[in-house]
Design a protein around this motif. Sequence first.
Motif, mmCIF file in Angstrom:
data_model
loop_
_atom_site.group_PDB
_atom_site.id
_atom_site.type_symbol
_atom_site.label_atom_id
_atom_site.label_comp_id
_atom_site.label_asym_id
_atom_site.label_seq_id
_atom_site.Cartn_x
_atom_site.Cartn_y
_atom_site.Cartn_z
ATOM 1 N N HIS A 1 33.940 10.596 78.574
ATOM 2 C CA HIS A 1 35.150 10.176 77.866
ATOM 3 C C HIS A 1 36.201 11.290 77.868
ATOM 4 O O HIS A 1 37.399 11.016 78.036
ATOM 5 N N SER A 2 35.754 12.534 77.704
ATOM 6 C CA SER A 2 36.698 13.657 77.726
ATOM 7 C C SER A 2 37.398 13.762 79.081
ATOM 8 O O SER A 2 38.608 13.990 79.152
ATOM 9 N N ALA A 3 36.628 13.623 80.163
ATOM 10 C CA ALA A 3 37.215 13.708 81.504
ATOM 11 C C ALA A 3 38.305 12.669 81.677
ATOM 12 O O ALA A 3 39.372 12.944 82.259
ATOM 13 N N ASN A 4 38.064 11.464 81.168
ATOM 14 C CA ASN A 4 39.075 10.410 81.300
ATOM 15 C C ASN A 4 40.272 10.639 80.383
ATOM 16 O O ASN A 4 41.412 10.363 80.768
ATOM 17 N N ARG A 5 40.038 11.152 79.196
ATOM 18 C CA ARG A 5 41.172 11.445 78.304
ATOM 19 C C ARG A 5 42.041 12.558 78.874
ATOM 20 O O ARG A 5 43.273 12.522 78.756
ATOM 21 N N VAL A 6 41.421 13.557 79.489
ATOM 22 C CA VAL A 6 42.185 14.639 80.118
ATOM 23 C C VAL A 6 43.209 14.076 81.108
ATOM 24 O O VAL A 6 44.326 14.571 81.237
ATOM 25 N N LEU A 7 42.813 12.980 81.795
ATOM 26 C CA LEU A 7 43.642 12.426 82.864
ATOM 27 C C LEU A 7 44.460 11.215 82.430
ATOM 28 O O LEU A 7 45.217 10.653 83.239
ATOM 29 N N GLY A 8 44.321 10.779 81.172
ATOM 30 C CA GLY A 8 45.065 9.614 80.722
ATOM 31 C C GLY A 8 44.469 8.294 81.173
ATOM 32 O O GLY A 8 45.160 7.267 81.185
ATOM 33 N N ASN A 9 43.198 8.289 81.543
ATOM 34 C CA ASN A 9 42.508 7.057 81.941
ATOM 35 C C ASN A 9 41.919 6.354 80.726
ATOM 36 O O ASN A 9 41.779 6.939 79.655
ATOM 37 N N SER A 10 41.481 5.119 80.928
ATOM 38 C CA SER A 10 40.612 4.461 79.965
ATOM 39 C C SER A 10 39.326 5.270 79.875
ATOM 40 O O SER A 10 38.826 5.768 80.897
ATOM 41 N N LEU B 1 32.226 10.611 88.581
ATOM 42 C CA LEU B 1 31.066 11.106 89.305
ATOM 43 C C LEU B 1 30.229 11.973 88.365
ATOM 44 O O LEU B 1 30.748 12.922 87.768
ATOM 45 N N GLU B 2 28.949 11.644 88.241
ATOM 46 C CA GLU B 2 28.014 12.471 87.477
ATOM 47 C C GLU B 2 27.285 13.358 88.473
ATOM 48 O O GLU B 2 26.557 12.864 89.338
ATOM 49 N N ILE B 3 27.474 14.662 88.360
ATOM 50 C CA ILE B 3 26.970 15.628 89.337
ATOM 51 C C ILE B 3 25.876 16.458 88.679
ATOM 52 O O ILE B 3 26.111 17.136 87.679
ATOM 53 N N VAL C 1 42.792 15.693 89.004
ATOM 54 C CA VAL C 1 41.372 15.527 88.722
ATOM 55 C C VAL C 1 40.998 16.346 87.491
ATOM 56 O O VAL C 1 41.779 17.183 87.030
ATOM 57 N N ALA C 2 39.794 16.115 86.980
ATOM 58 C CA ALA C 2 39.278 16.904 85.859
ATOM 59 C C ALA C 2 37.773 16.991 85.972
ATOM 60 O O ALA C 2 37.115 16.076 86.494
ATOM 61 N N VAL C 3 37.204 18.103 85.468
ATOM 62 C CA VAL C 3 35.758 18.311 85.453
ATOM 63 C C VAL C 3 35.343 18.675 84.032
ATOM 64 O O VAL C 3 35.940 19.570 83.411
ATOM 65 N N THR C 4 34.334 17.978 83.511
ATOM 66 C CA THR C 4 33.819 18.242 82.167
ATOM 67 C C THR C 4 32.294 18.296 82.225
ATOM 68 O O THR C 4 31.688 18.158 83.278
ATOM 69 N N GLY D 1 23.597 23.551 80.618
ATOM 70 C CA GLY D 1 23.634 22.106 80.754
ATOM 71 C C GLY D 1 23.060 21.679 82.097
ATOM 72 O O GLY D 1 22.502 22.495 82.846
ATOM 73 N N VAL D 2 23.191 20.404 82.398
ATOM 74 C CA VAL D 2 22.623 19.848 83.631
ATOM 75 C C VAL D 2 23.633 19.039 84.428
ATOM 76 O O VAL D 2 23.711 19.169 85.643
ATOM 77 N N ARG D 3 24.470 18.242 83.755
ATOM 78 C CA ARG D 3 25.306 17.267 84.444
ATOM 79 C C ARG D 3 26.788 17.471 84.132
ATOM 80 O O ARG D 3 27.183 17.531 82.967
ATOM 81 N N SER D 4 27.579 17.541 85.206
ATOM 82 C CA SER D 4 29.034 17.653 85.090
ATOM 83 C C SER D 4 29.670 16.334 85.518
ATOM 84 O O SER D 4 29.056 15.541 86.248
ATOM 85 N N TYR D 5 30.910 16.106 85.066
ATOM 86 C CA TYR D 5 31.605 14.852 85.347
ATOM 87 C C TYR D 5 32.940 15.125 86.021
ATOM 88 O O TYR D 5 33.758 15.902 85.517
ATOM 89 N N PHE D 6 33.139 14.487 87.165
ATOM 90 C CA PHE D 6 34.337 14.656 87.994
ATOM 91 C C PHE D 6 35.103 13.342 87.980
ATOM 92 O O PHE D 6 34.606 12.321 88.451
#
Length: 535
Positions: free
Chosen positions: A267-276, A282-284, A299-302, A342-347
């Motif tokens: 959700h943070s990654a999408n808010r950073v970019l103004g998305n829903s 992408l879960e990395i 783009v954004a990475v969280t 942590g383990v998983r990042s979001y792109f």
Amino acid sequence: MRFLPVNIDAFIVELNSLEQTMALTDVLQGVIADWHINEIIPAARTLLIRYNPIVTNANILAEQIAQLDISASVMQSGEQVTIPVRYNGEDLPQVADYLGITVAEVIARHTDNEYQVAFCGFAPGFAYMVSKTAQLNVPRRSSPRVRIPAGSVALAGEFSSVYPQASPGGWQLIGITDTAVWDIYRDEPALFKPGTRVNFIDVSQSKTTYHLPAHLSAAKKQDDLVEQQDITVLTTGLQTLFQDNGRIGQAALGISESGAMDKNALHSANRVLGNSINEPALEITQGGFSAQINRPMLVAVTGAICEITITTIQGETYTSPMYRPIQLEAGDIIRLGNVKCGVRSYFAVRGGFQVTPILTSCAFDTLAQVGPLPLKSGQMLAIKQAKTLNPVSLSETPMINYPTSDDIVVLDIVLGPRTDWFTQQSIALLTSQLWSVTPASNRIGLRLSGKEPLIREKQQELPSEGTCIGAIQIPANGQPVLFLNDHPLTGGYPVIGAVCNYHLDLAGQIPVNAKIKFNPIGMFKEFEGSDVDHV
């Protein structure tokens, strides 16, 4: 009825028979919306109720459910399906011996009596069918098979079923069918649903060719080609998947929620970019992802902390912070280094990825194998042409402290629903002993190892019942498995407790070798009817 705690938004209703379970399921279907129930997962003798804790609670629902009259309820009959079977299963002679009849009589009982689907679970399309007259009640195998072929027709307890895909299993195999009972590319992937009437026929005794119903027969496989080539995937690291909020409400097909392991980070990654906030990202896992950018984009990475490096087409290299919008130009290469905690990042990308939902979601479920396939090197990704977008956010920060492999992570848990199946010493061990996360962990669950295993007090077989994300299941070896997003919908091992919802994102970010300490937020106590206590 018994009411047993599961989590802060779920509880189990335990009944006396499968007939009562089916009857209560049927009645509750008519009040799901009015009673603010999100999902019902029926099983052999139980119903798992997931509800909206903002507008109701377990006490109110238990009161309402206890007052229902299920004595006259009859499960609605569904469509009739005929399954041709070659009765050559490995366990057919043993089944006959156990029942004290001949192999021919086993086949006759299976084909002469109609079955009805009571509920689905274990795997997508796996249906638990019952017959009031077949009299084919046999125990599971003492030693489960590592692999059962797709299409295997099997018996266990009072149930019969068809394995939708190759998988481990402990049911008694009596035959095999060529009928595809699960096909994700059909308009209706599952051949069986609760209420479906099923007739098995012996193909050696019939010359008739049987076909699927018309609305199920046409497969429509998706085209993997992407016309736009906005991003070229160079490396995927350990695993890179499309993920969103997941598939709530697909229990009737035997499919669990899945979705992003760290939803706050998504959700943070999408808010950073103004998305829903539910836009797929992408879960990395463990970093190691890289991609070439083929047109200007934001783009954004969280999520799990890693170094973000961008190399421009001119050869300049710079780093960029996480939780901030990153402007990239055509020719840029972005790389995510190995995670530091942590383990998983979001792109995520502004506008969102152009990806087709499967069963209402773009999440890939690693157990059910449902959703857009895992990314591979050389794959092209397209970005949607969004007409309206929200402003970007510059104030996002991580919602949790991401753990390292050296940390001890404390997770709050609700005890139940089967805490009373264990000795008092084991219950004390669960919460006092540290549990190590083993390398066998994945999106299905964290496999844990403790110095002392947990010992059961009740040794009888537990009929399969619904499970939730965060459930702490105790298999025969006494070492817990903490179910995560891609867990099986139902399970046959007792669940001693469940991680509270608000700690699930944290649980999904615990690395291998880290230690877990379970912190109970209350005592185990069942509640019932009009004399309920707080869960």
